[in-house]
Enzyme design. Sequence first.
Site, PDB file in Angstrom:
ATOM      1  N   SER A  24     -33.755 -41.554 -18.020  1.00 32.20           N
ATOM      2  CA  SER A  24     -34.539 -40.495 -18.661  1.00 32.20           C
ATOM      3  C   SER A  24     -35.016 -39.458 -17.652  1.00 32.20           C
ATOM      4  CB  SER A  24     -35.730 -41.087 -19.415  1.00 32.20           C
ATOM      5  OG  SER A  24     -36.637 -41.715 -18.528  1.00 32.20           O
ATOM      6  N   TYR A  25     -35.316 -39.905 -16.439  1.00 30.98           N
ATOM      7  CA  TYR A  25     -35.725 -38.966 -15.387  1.00 30.98           C
ATOM      8  C   TYR A  25     -34.574 -38.014 -15.046  1.00 30.98           C
ATOM      9  CZ  TYR A  25     -37.046 -37.203 -10.783  1.00 30.98           C
ATOM     10  OH  TYR A  25     -37.328 -36.381  -9.717  1.00 30.98           O
ATOM     11  N   ALA A  26     -33.396 -38.589 -14.811  1.00 28.73           N
ATOM     12  CA  ALA A  26     -32.232 -37.765 -14.478  1.00 28.73           C
ATOM     13  C   ALA A  26     -31.876 -36.823 -15.624  1.00 28.73           C
ATOM     14  CB  ALA A  26     -31.038 -38.664 -14.137  1.00 28.73           C
ATOM     15  N   SER A  29     -33.957 -35.557 -17.834  1.00 31.25           N
ATOM     16  CA  SER A  29     -34.943 -34.473 -17.895  1.00 31.25           C
ATOM     17  C   SER A  29     -34.621 -33.402 -16.861  1.00 31.25           C
ATOM     18  CB  SER A  29     -36.360 -35.027 -17.674  1.00 31.25           C
ATOM     19  OG  SER A  29     -36.591 -35.423 -16.323  1.00 31.25           O
TER      20      SER A  29
END
Length: 263
Positions: free
Chosen positions: A167-169, A171
């Site tokens: 999810s970080y990547a 975003s």
Amino acid sequence: MVNISEAAYISGNILSGKVAMVTGASRGIGAAAARLFAEQGASVMLVARTESELRKVTEDITTAGGNADYVAADLSSANGIEQAVQATIERFGRLDAAFNNAGIAVHMSSLLDETEEAFDQVQAVNYKGIWLAMKAQIKAMLETAGSGAIVNTSSVGSLKGNAGLGSYAASKRGVNSLTQTAAIEYGPAGIRINAIAPGTTLTEMIQQWVAVDPDIIEKISAMTPLRRAAEPMEIAQAAAWLLSDNASFITGVILPVDGGLTA
């Protein structure tokens, strides 16, 4: 048409006379950027959630002879970012440059293990927060300075798949798309919009991942041609250059600042 003075290319103060806004300015890359921008001649508005940390960085800048102020704001909120932009204009008269560096990390977890709450939070700050910031900043630039430059903080994690950081990547990959689309839309108006994609950087965020994997910095450094992590100031230097008139013909770029990790 942007007026590029010859002095901009030879002066050490590459941001001289500019009004710059830095989000996520209370620590790490953002705090380093706020200090650097002021050293390079900009008047700087620092924006983040934590007022005590903002005050300390701002005091450091003004004590060193720089021109800076701060405003505490929720950068995942439209009202928060709009108030911060308005405070910048009220304090300094216009907005020339913005470094959208605010962001959060997530704990490493697989897609199945990550909670919906964690997913929603990282998208709200890292992705939607950049969208909200650019909307308010571009409007302010058009209404005050008439042109400008924006740099968004992405990540090398946005450039390929990242096990445990999905999810970080995602975003940050969304930030890349927003950056390039906005560059196309507002280039004709004289606003340049780029992003930097830092590699491993010695900030509090990376320490969260160290808590899960104590050897993560050494592992990534071993895959990095320069064989080390970056200091926050090294990332800030890239942002300062992209915001300066020295980068006057550069827009829509996602610039890796990663020691060669993506080479």
